[in-house]
Structures are given as C-alpha cells and as structure tokens.
Design a protein around this motif. Structure first.
Motif, PDB file in Angstrom:
ATOM      1  N   ASP A 116      -9.558   4.988  -7.754  1.00  0.00           N
ATOM      2  CA  ASP A 116     -10.307   5.012  -6.490  1.00  0.00           C
ATOM      3  C   ASP A 116     -11.341   3.881  -6.435  1.00  0.00           C
ATOM      4  OD1 ASP A 116     -10.561   6.763  -4.020  1.00  0.00           O
ATOM      5  OD2 ASP A 116     -12.665   6.686  -4.642  1.00  0.00           O
TER       6      ASP A 116
ATOM      7  N   TYR B 114       1.191   4.268  -2.708  1.00  0.00           N
ATOM      8  CA  TYR B 114       1.031   5.665  -2.287  1.00  0.00           C
ATOM      9  C   TYR B 114       2.151   6.535  -2.855  1.00  0.00           C
ATOM     10  CZ  TYR B 114       0.461   9.645   0.903  1.00  0.00           C
ATOM     11  OH  TYR B 114       0.282  10.894   1.422  1.00  0.00           O
TER      12      TYR B 114
ATOM     13  N   LYS C 237     -10.710   7.904   0.937  1.00  0.00           N
ATOM     14  CA  LYS C 237      -9.311   8.324   1.128  1.00  0.00           C
ATOM     15  C   LYS C 237      -9.272   9.830   1.353  1.00  0.00           C
ATOM     16  CE  LYS C 237      -7.371   4.613  -1.616  1.00  0.00           C
ATOM     17  NZ  LYS C 237      -8.689   3.962  -1.862  1.00  0.00           N
TER      18      LYS C 237
ATOM     19  N   VAL D 278      -3.988   1.740  -3.701  1.00  0.00           N
ATOM     20  CA  VAL D 278      -3.857   2.917  -2.839  1.00  0.00           C
ATOM     21  C   VAL D 278      -3.153   4.023  -3.641  1.00  0.00           C
ATOM     22  CG1 VAL D 278      -2.700   3.759  -0.740  1.00  0.00           C
ATOM     23  CG2 VAL D 278      -3.810   1.520  -0.763  1.00  0.00           C
TER      24      VAL D 278
ATOM     25  N   ALA E  14       0.838  -1.207   0.000  1.00  0.00           N
ATOM     26  CA  ALA E  14       0.000   0.000   0.000  1.00  0.00           C
ATOM     27  C   ALA E  14       0.870   1.253   0.000  1.00  0.00           C
ATOM     28  CB  ALA E  14      -0.926  -0.001   1.218  1.00  0.00           C
TER      29      ALA E  14
END
Ligand code: ACM
Ligand code: ZN
Length: 770
Positions: A526, A488, A605, A531, A484
């Motif tokens: 999304d 990111y 998020k 992520v 994740a």
C-alpha cells in the motif's frame, strides 16, 4: 480486573513487541520450513556494516544495502572485510551454506550479528526473507527479533504467467512483474508471446510477424456475450517486444534468479502469424487472414501437412532460443481445432504417409517433430495438456490446465508435469462477487481457494509424485488492459501461490496466513505504486445469520486500514462510523439488521462492500394452501432483455409449464432466446423446523424468496456466482419463488439448500410442489 491479568499474560509470553507478536512465521511469506525465535533483538543502527563471503555474494549484499537506504534512511558500508570490527554485522555468504537444495538458505539473527547463508538463488531468497522481517514503519533504527530460520522450497518449478497477446504491457511493467515474482520466491516467468490477437516478439527473418501480426484493427468492447451482434472499439491496437527488449527482460529476470520461459503457440492460437504469412495455413485457397479482434478458439491454425510450416517454426524457434537461455521452450499445443486439417489435402497426405490414425495423431506428429528440433538444440519443450492427445512427445513436460488429470497422466508416464489448473490458479478469474469486481472472464477463485491448493495429488502413487515438479498461476488478459489491472488480479493471490509452491503442506495455515501475514504485506504494498485487491474486512461475511445478538468482530485486512460500517443497510462511506472494537448488535425479536462494511486503506484503496443480514425474525409459519398440490414446480419463461431478476414479471410469460426441479437444465431441449427471464414458483415442504440455508448459483442474476421474503439476493448482471442466505422455517408447506434472468452468452441456474450442518444439495424434487 480480568482484562489486566490477560494483558500481563500476553506481555509475558510475547517474544517481542515491535513486529508481529505471536506470529510463528514472523510475517514471512512464503512461510519458511523452520523458524525458531531465540530471544533478544538485532538493531539496524548506523554502527552496523554489511559483509559478504565470496565475491559472487557481493551483489546480494549490495541489494540489501540499497533496500536499507531506500526504506530506513540507513546507508551502511559493504565490504568483504573491515579493518576495524563493526559493532554489528549483517553477513551474506555462500561459504557457510551446508544445505543441499540450491535454492535453500539459513538465517541466524543474533543481537550483534545476522548471518544469511545460501548460494546464489538461495542467498537471494535469504535476503528477501530478511527484508520481510523489517518493520512496516520506516523508522530510523529498525529492530528485528533474534531467530534461526532454515528454509528451502517444496517445488523446483514455481511460475507465474502473463499473456501479452491479448493485451500488451510495457517493458518497465514486465520488470515490475518480475520483481513481484522474485519477492515471493517464485522462479519462473512464463511469457505468453504469441496469440490469435497479436504476435509480440520480433523475429528478424520474418518481419511481417510483428509488422502485420503485431496489430489488430480493433478490439471487442466489453464481455464476449454482452451484445449480439458484438461491438468493437474501432481503434488499432498492438505492438511488440524487440529482441533487444526481450534480452533486457531476460537479463533483468536473471538478476532476480527468475527464468523466463517464452511461449510460441502452435499449432493453434496462430491467426496473427497466419495474417502475416497466410501460406502457412491449410490448403491452397488461402483466405486473407486478419489478426483477430475478439477472444476465443479459432479454426485457422498452422498447416501440419506443409514442410514450410516446420521450416518457419524452426526458424522462429532458432531466434527465440538465442534470446531465452533457459532449458525450456513452451510450444503451446492447446485449443487447436482440427477442422481445417480434416479438409486439407496436405494434412491428409501427411496422415497417410505417416500411417497416422487421425488428426490427433497428426497433432502429436507436429509436436514431436518440433520437439526433436528443440531437443537437438539442447532444450526441452513444455506444452499444455492437449499435447497428451494422440501420443505424448518423448521428452515433453506437460502443463496441466484443464484440471489436474493431464498432470497425473503425464506423471504416470514418467514425464515431468507442472500443475496450473483453472480450478485454483487462474488469476484471470473473479476474486469476489462479479457485481463489485472489474470485468473478468468468469470463474471465482478467491485467495482461500488458491491457498488451499496442493499441487501433488494425494491420489497419485508415491513413485510418480516426483514428476510433479511444480505449480504456476496463469494471467490471461482478454479483459485485462492495464498494468494496474494485472496487479489487481495478481496481488494478493500471488502470496497464496507463493506458499502453495514453497511451503510444505503441514506448515500451511490459511487463518494465520490471511489474518496475520497478508495484512502486513498488503500494508507494505500500500505504501508503493503497486495496485492490489483490498480484501474485505476479516470476519465480515456476505450471508444471513439468524440471531438476536451478533458480535461484529472485525480485523482490517491491510494493517493500518480503516473499516467503516453501517447497520441501516446503506452502503458505508468514509463519513460513516469507523470500526474500532467489537460491537454487539442487538436485534429485537421479529426485527432484522443489515450490516455493511467497507475497508479503506491508508493510500485510499477501497474493498468490496460486504452485507450481513442479522435476522431475529420469528420462524416463518407454514401456510395452508387451499388447493391440491402436485409434485413439481411451475416455470414462467419471459423472453426479453433484463438487467435485474427482480424486474422479471411472470405475468408476461410467453410460455409456462411444470418441471421437477429449479434449474435451467430442463429448458435445454427448447430453443431459448439468448436473453430472457425465468421465474419458478410453487411450494416447498419443510419436514423439520429450523434454520435453513439457501443459495443460488446463477449466470446472470437471481433471487430466491420464501413466503414472499427475500432470502437470497444474487441479482445483477454477472457470470456464474453463488450467493447464500438463511431463513428460520416452521415445519410444513411454504411458498417458494426463484426469479432469474439471462442476458446473452452462457446461462446457468442451480438452487441449493442445507439444514442443521448437513451438506447442501440441490433442492430435492420430492419436496417441491405446485
Ligand atoms: C489455456 O488456458 N488455454 C492454456
Ligand atoms: Zn493443412
């Protein structure tokens, strides 16, 4: 009335209304070389069918069929030909492609037919582009605008790297990473497989490489300098990829037209290998090496004097080359201290026997010897730019990471170079203010910085430009422990990289990219398990604006996301006001407002919180100090562990004095404690009245106050980061105070000012007094 006229004009000029009106790139990332919107639309209905040209094109037609099935509830037939002509056809074919670039493609979208033309990778990229044209909403009969697209990449090498030495990631994630690479039309996955902290690829002839070298007893906790002595987690960590798994990754990547380049580091970053086979280190007095538990550059490297080292590496590379069929093998070459070689009788004998000048030439000998072996096997080496030192191996490609000078030097020597400078494409760097981001190594490389990069230096003479074969972003994982977190750090920066690598500079436009296309792509992501970093609201800024009336004009950075805002200085939450339309914020004279924004995406998020100070305060009046002023500024050194600059009390200083400028440079001659506070206090002479910007760039936190008013709040524990504020000043003498603290590790403080559009400079010493 005006409003109605405006919307009529918009409708009349908008080529279509269901996708991205007024987006000349139709939402495609990377922006294609040419897009012409031709009018009309194609509907993906149940009556449509998918066709392919040659048998080799079939795979791609089937990938597109699966995409429609998974996303739009459409299960269309795929065939080379249909007995009864379908009502509408999507045709994937290499037969009609006339372009010269093997990765190029064309798409022709007409009301009853879509023709995607390209060969292999090109046809695949055409399909990826077509996928991006479909609407975000998963509707039953999606429509797309008719258009003609002609496209090919700017660079032939378009890479993304992943370090699996520091932390390891499972094979399913590696495949997902490759999906992301392919989706953004990158074509190379640089798999950094060996490190001081772990050897991650099975080598059958040397099983201890993974049995011993694949595991470390524990790992450093937190940031490198967070605490001294450092603390560790006490947990064994490790693992490795079997050769079967590596082959599986290679095959998977090939199906997406991605080449995997393995990196086997030498002569440095090799402590894990030495832990398994200590006889490959220098000298005879072989200490028991341990797989490293913390980050950095280590003195123990492969011995260049022993023939056993080369035997070992040739054996390793032989197995590696059998797994990875691409033309390149990356041999590392970076960050190899020569301290052990200087003391090693074997290394010194090698230097003497080969009449080498020094240890740099010995490194060059090392790399050239390995290159000869790799070339004999029909492959080429890539090395980090340190391989230039002591003489470049004859056929090597240079990966320029310490800036771009290594790439330029290589190109001038007519060697291929790949640009991967830390200034623009290190995706382990921060993307925002460190106090709101997951822990990262340091740096600040936001989306716009990546996007602005031009890998072919303008200063490089035209005859050498062709040697810059491409660009790559690197993802080092000292501080990245989970898939994740990798995602990111990579998304959305991979989108900027994609456009840097693919799109011609005159076709690039950051505003259009960031405000029209990225929000749609992020909205699509999304909807998946991936992520990503949610950008802050478009139009929101961390700064001070001097005005009595401010138009808060924001756009969600992710389509469909909500923006929450406050004007009371409190952190916005989902219970606060949702931004819907531009809001005029009136600030009465001599007051200010603190506007904060937060983005929350459909999947929940959250972005970082932005803070904009809207100040309508009257200009701060000059003060009239009743003392004689001297040039310079007073400093107060306060040893101790602080977490906030605000809590450093100059009254507790252990040392005070006068320096000419506000920074930490002047203190370098003194031995400072690794943790301390430093306050600078005095006066600043403002010659012309007006709005002044001030900023501090500090590691760790800092604050700047003018006449006791906070102008820059850059507080908190963090690596080097710059924060800007502004203040309205009358001409004359004002008080200035800068508070800062330093907690372990590297220290830094610079203070800048700017006025009336002139470029910012460090506050000149001529205007500082005490
Ligand atoms: C590197 O970042 N050490 C290549
Ligand atoms: Zn040696």
């Amino acid at each position: 009335m005006r409003k109605i006229v405006l919307s009529l004009i918009l409708l009349a000029t908008a080529p279509f209304v269901y996708s991205q009106p007024s987006d000349p790139n139709l939402g495609i990332i990377p922006a294609p070389q040419s897009v012409k919107i031709t009018g009309g639309q194609f509907t993906f209905s149940r009556d449509a069918a998918i066709m392919y040209g040659n048998e080799s094109d079939r795979k791609i037609a089937e990938l597109f069929r699966d995409f429609l099935k998974d996303n739009y509830f459409l299960d269309l037939p795929v065939a080379k030909a249909f007995i009864k002509a379908p009502k509408a056809v999507i045709n994937f074919t290499s037969i009609t492609y006339e372009g010269l670039n093997p990765e190029g493609y064309t798409i022709s979208i007409m009301p009853d037919q879509i023709q995607v033309s390209g060969r292999d990778a090109g046809l695949f990229y055409g399909m990826e582009t077509l996928m991006q044209l479909l609407p975000l909403k998963k509707e039953a009969a999606p429509k797309i605008a008719c258009a003609e697209i002609v496209d090919e990449p700017r660079y032939k090498y378009r890479g993304l790297h992943l370090d699996v030495g520091r932390h390891m990631f499972p094979v399913p994630f590696i495949k997902k990473y490759i999906d992301l690479i392919a989706q953004y039309k990158l074509n190379t996955f640089h798999w950094h497989l060996t490190e001081d902290q772990g050897w991650r690829i099975e080598i059958k002839k040397y099983p201890k490489l993974t049995q011993v070298g694949g595991f470390r007893d524990q790992t450093l906790i937190g940031h490198y300098h967070d605490q001294m002595p450092q603390i560790f987690d006490g947990t064994r960590y490790g693992g490795y990829y079997t050769q079967a798994e590596a082959k599986e990754v290679v095959a998977y990547a090939a199906s997406k037209f991605v080449t995997v380049i393995p990196e086997i580091e030498m002569p440095g970053h090799s402590v894990a290998a030495l832990a398994a086979y200590p006889q490959l280190g220098c000298g005879d007095d072989l200490a028991a090496f341990k797989v490293e538990q913390k980050w950095g550059v280590f003195h123990d490297i492969f011995c260049a004097g022993k023939d056993d080292t080369f035997k070992f590496l040739e054996d390793v590379l032989t197995e590696v080359m059998a797994i990875f069929p691409g033309e390149y093998i990356h041999i590392g070459g970076d960050e190899a201290p020569k301290t052990r070689w200087e003391k090693c009788k074997y290394c010194q004998k090698r230097i003497a026997d080969n009449k080498l000048k020094n240890e740099h030439e010995l490194q060059s000998y090392f790399i050239q010897r390995i290159e000869r072996f790799v070339n004999l096997k029909g492959k080429k080496i890539i090395g980090w730019d340190e391989i230039l030192e002591g003489g470049l191996a004859p056929n090597a490609t240079v990966m320029s990471w310490r800036g771009v000078s290594g790439g330029i030097a290589a190109a001038k020597m007519k060697h291929d170079a790949i640009m991967t400078p830390g200034s623009h494409v290190y995706f382990d760097h921060y993307q925002g203010n460190p106090v709101q981001e997951p822990l990262a190594i340091s740096g600040f490389t936001p989306l716009e910085q990546v996007y602005s990069y031009n890998p072919t230096p303008e200063t490089l003479a035209a005859e050498y430009q062709k040697y810059i074969i491409g660009v790559q972003a690197n993802v080092w994982t000292e501080y990245i422990k989970t898939p994740a977190h990798v995602e990111y750090m990579v998304v959305p920066r991979i989108m900027a990289l994609s456009e840097v690598a693919w799109t011609l500079p005159h076709k690039k436009n950051y505003t259009q990219f960031a405000s029209q296309r990225v929000p749609v792509h992020l909205a699509r992501i999304d909807q998946t398990s991936t992520v990503y970093r949610v950008p802050v609201a478009i139009g929101a800024k961390d700064t001070t604006i001097i005005t009595g009336r401010y138009l808060l004009d924001l756009t969600p950075p992710v389509k469909g996301a909500k923006i929450y805002y406050t004007i009371d200085g409190y952190t916005p939450k989902e219970t606060d006001k949702v931004y819907e339309n531009p809001v005029s914020i009136m600030v009465p004279y001599n007051e200010k407002r603190v506007v904060k924004t937060l983005v929350v995406t459909p999947s929940g998020k959250r972005s970082a919180v932005t803070t904009t100070i809207i100040s309508n305060l009257s200009p701060l009046l000059a003060i009239n100090p009743q003392v004689r002023l001297n040039q310079g500024i007073k400093y107060y050194y306060v040893p101790g562990e602080f977490n906030l600059a605000a809590s450093v009390d100059p009254g507790r200083a252990e040392e005070e004095g006068v320096v000419s400028q506000i920074n930490l440079d002047k203190g370098k001659d003194k031995v400072r404690s690794r943790s301390y506070g430093m306050v600078f206090s005095g006066y600043i002479n403002i010659s012309r009245p007006g709005i002044y910007t001030f900023s501090t760039r500090s590691d760790d936190g800092s604050q700047l106050l003018i006449d006791d008013m906070m102008v820059v709040d850059n507080d908190g524990r963090h690596t080097s980061f710059e924060v800007t504020g502004a203040v309205n000043l009358a001409a004359g003498i004002h008080k200035i105070q800068v508070r800062s603290f330093q907690l372990g590790g590297s220290a830094g403080l610079k203070v800048f000012m700017g006025h009336a559009g002139s470029p910012k400079t460090e506050i000149p010493e001529t205007i500082l007094f005490y």
